[in-house]
Design a protein around this motif. Sequence first.
Motif, PDB file in Angstrom:
ATOM      1  N   GLY A 116      -8.869  -9.846   6.189  1.00  0.00           N
ATOM      2  CA  GLY A 116      -9.048  -9.504   7.355  1.00  0.00           C
ATOM      3  C   GLY A 116      -9.249  -7.952   8.336  1.00  0.00           C
ATOM      4  N   VAL A 117      -9.034  -8.393   9.709  1.00  0.00           N
ATOM      5  CA  VAL A 117      -9.295  -6.909  10.396  1.00  0.00           C
ATOM      6  C   VAL A 117      -8.750  -6.560  10.628  1.00  0.00           C
ATOM      7  CG1 VAL A 117     -10.474  -5.968  12.474  1.00  0.00           C
ATOM      8  CG2 VAL A 117     -11.818  -8.034  10.729  1.00  0.00           C
ATOM      9  N   TYR A 118      -7.944  -4.881  10.402  1.00  0.00           N
ATOM     10  CA  TYR A 118      -6.944  -4.192  10.530  1.00  0.00           C
ATOM     11  C   TYR A 118      -7.505  -2.806  11.180  1.00  0.00           C
ATOM     12  CZ  TYR A 118      -5.332  -6.780   7.205  1.00  0.00           C
ATOM     13  OH  TYR A 118      -4.278  -8.338   6.715  1.00  0.00           O
ATOM     14  N   VAL A 119      -5.863  -2.594  12.431  1.00  0.00           N
ATOM     15  CA  VAL A 119      -6.309  -1.775  13.133  1.00  0.00           C
ATOM     16  C   VAL A 119      -5.522  -0.429  13.110  1.00  0.00           C
ATOM     17  CG1 VAL A 119      -6.522  -0.435  15.530  1.00  0.00           C
ATOM     18  CG2 VAL A 119      -7.764  -2.610  14.821  1.00  0.00           C
TER      19      VAL A 119
ATOM     20  N   THR B 186      -6.958 -11.479  19.479  1.00  0.00           N
ATOM     21  CA  THR B 186      -5.495 -11.985  19.168  1.00  0.00           C
ATOM     22  C   THR B 186      -4.668 -11.111  18.234  1.00  0.00           C
ATOM     23  OG1 THR B 186      -5.851 -14.380  19.894  1.00  0.00           O
ATOM     24  CG2 THR B 186      -4.362 -14.022  18.597  1.00  0.00           C
ATOM     25  N   VAL B 187      -3.802 -10.026  18.407  1.00  0.00           N
ATOM     26  CA  VAL B 187      -3.273  -9.161  17.325  1.00  0.00           C
ATOM     27  C   VAL B 187      -2.119  -9.699  16.592  1.00  0.00           C
ATOM     28  CG1 VAL B 187      -5.276  -7.542  18.252  1.00  0.00           C
ATOM     29  CG2 VAL B 187      -2.513  -7.559  18.883  1.00  0.00           C
ATOM     30  N   GLU B 188      -1.463  -9.882  15.559  1.00  0.00           N
ATOM     31  CA  GLU B 188      -0.686  -9.458  14.711  1.00  0.00           C
ATOM     32  C   GLU B 188       0.408  -8.552  14.404  1.00  0.00           C
ATOM     33  OE1 GLU B 188      -0.037 -12.789  12.713  1.00  0.00           O
ATOM     34  OE2 GLU B 188      -1.229 -11.809  11.180  1.00  0.00           O
ATOM     35  N   ASP B 189       1.577  -8.344  13.925  1.00  0.00           N
ATOM     36  CA  ASP B 189       1.409  -7.625  12.915  1.00  0.00           C
ATOM     37  C   ASP B 189       1.521  -7.874  11.524  1.00  0.00           C
ATOM     38  OD1 ASP B 189       3.341  -6.257  10.952  1.00  0.00           O
ATOM     39  OD2 ASP B 189       5.078  -5.464  12.834  1.00  0.00           O
ATOM     40  N   PRO B 190       0.805  -7.238  10.666  1.00  0.00           N
ATOM     41  CA  PRO B 190       0.436  -7.511   9.548  1.00  0.00           C
ATOM     42  C   PRO B 190       1.620  -7.795   8.571  1.00  0.00           C
ATOM     43  CG  PRO B 190      -0.239  -5.000  10.123  1.00  0.00           C
ATOM     44  CD  PRO B 190       0.336  -5.301  10.690  1.00  0.00           C
ATOM     45  N   ARG B 191       2.835  -7.816   8.926  1.00  0.00           N
ATOM     46  CA  ARG B 191       3.781  -7.911   8.082  1.00  0.00           C
ATOM     47  C   ARG B 191       3.165  -7.115   7.007  1.00  0.00           C
ATOM     48  NH1 ARG B 191       3.985 -11.425  12.195  1.00  0.00           N
ATOM     49  NH2 ARG B 191       3.270 -12.997  11.335  1.00  0.00           N
TER      50      ARG B 191
ATOM     51  N   GLY C 224       1.059   1.014  20.084  1.00  0.00           N
ATOM     52  CA  GLY C 224       1.497  -0.192  21.526  1.00  0.00           C
ATOM     53  C   GLY C 224       0.532   0.129  21.836  1.00  0.00           C
ATOM     54  N   ALA C 225      -0.229   1.138  22.220  1.00  0.00           N
ATOM     55  CA  ALA C 225      -0.986   1.193  23.493  1.00  0.00           C
ATOM     56  C   ALA C 225      -2.486   0.221  23.318  1.00  0.00           C
ATOM     57  CB  ALA C 225      -1.229   2.577  23.271  1.00  0.00           C
ATOM     58  N   MET C 226      -2.674   0.400  21.676  1.00  0.00           N
ATOM     59  CA  MET C 226      -4.082  -0.454  20.745  1.00  0.00           C
ATOM     60  C   MET C 226      -3.209  -1.979  20.927  1.00  0.00           C
ATOM     61  SD  MET C 226      -5.959   1.899  18.208  1.00  0.00           S
ATOM     62  CE  MET C 226      -4.373   2.396  17.058  1.00  0.00           C
ATOM     63  N   THR C 227      -2.383  -2.429  21.177  1.00  0.00           N
ATOM     64  CA  THR C 227      -2.025  -3.281  21.077  1.00  0.00           C
ATOM     65  C   THR C 227      -2.611  -3.865  22.025  1.00  0.00           C
ATOM     66  OG1 THR C 227      -0.212  -3.249  19.262  1.00  0.00           O
ATOM     67  CG2 THR C 227       0.025  -4.891  21.450  1.00  0.00           C
TER      68      THR C 227
ATOM     69  N   LEU D 224      -2.355  -3.046  13.019  1.00  0.00           N
ATOM     70  CA  LEU D 224      -2.618  -4.632  13.790  1.00  0.00           C
ATOM     71  C   LEU D 224      -3.169  -5.327  12.864  1.00  0.00           C
ATOM     72  CD1 LEU D 224      -2.622  -2.926  17.002  1.00  0.00           C
ATOM     73  CD2 LEU D 224      -0.842  -3.597  16.480  1.00  0.00           C
ATOM     74  N   ARG D 225      -3.024  -6.278  12.565  1.00  0.00           N
ATOM     75  CA  ARG D 225      -4.411  -7.113  12.620  1.00  0.00           C
ATOM     76  C   ARG D 225      -5.440  -8.196  13.729  1.00  0.00           C
ATOM     77  NH1 ARG D 225      -3.192 -11.653   7.121  1.00  0.00           N
ATOM     78  NH2 ARG D 225      -5.521 -12.792   7.108  1.00  0.00           N
TER      79      ARG D 225
END
Length: 171
Positions: A59-62, A114-119, A102-105, A127-128
């Motif tokens: 996937g895409v991660y930041v 739509t973003v999530e913690d990739p765990r 937090g800022a990028m979220t 971020l995912r």
Amino acid sequence: MFGFEKVGPEEAARQEALATDVRNELVAAGLPLLAPGLQPVLAGGAYVDVDPGADAAGGVYVRWLTSPRLRECALRAHRLLQPCDDVPAVRHCDAVEVAMMGAMTAILTSAGCTVEDPRDEYRPNSLRVLDGPGRAVWALRAEEVALPGTLPAEPPDGSDRPRGTGRGTGP
């Protein structure tokens, strides 16, 4: 022997397009961005990565990379086996990464992503990004293309008049 399976061409194109949208939104917000292919040791800023794996980790991660100097100071403390809590550079580097995540979220969510913690223990402070913004709020709108009092894109008489604002020497 097990091989690394990649997503198909359609999904790879979707992921690259999503990564481009994410980069655009972060830059539109004013954040510095590490250009794809740029070595992270040369700069700091938002880093957008595409994992082409056809598994749960694809996937895409930041993530946020602090300046090379701050990263080096924190890494030096790790190499010297100093307790991380006692080293200001490590604490500050971690605090900056958490704040910027937090800022990028907030930025990406506000833009419609739509973003999530990739765990994922291999992607700390990342971020995912699951879905993109749709139409960017900063994108050129139709009413911006031809403003009242400007020349049309093609002069109606076919002349070679300069194009642009319509403020010039005349016909």
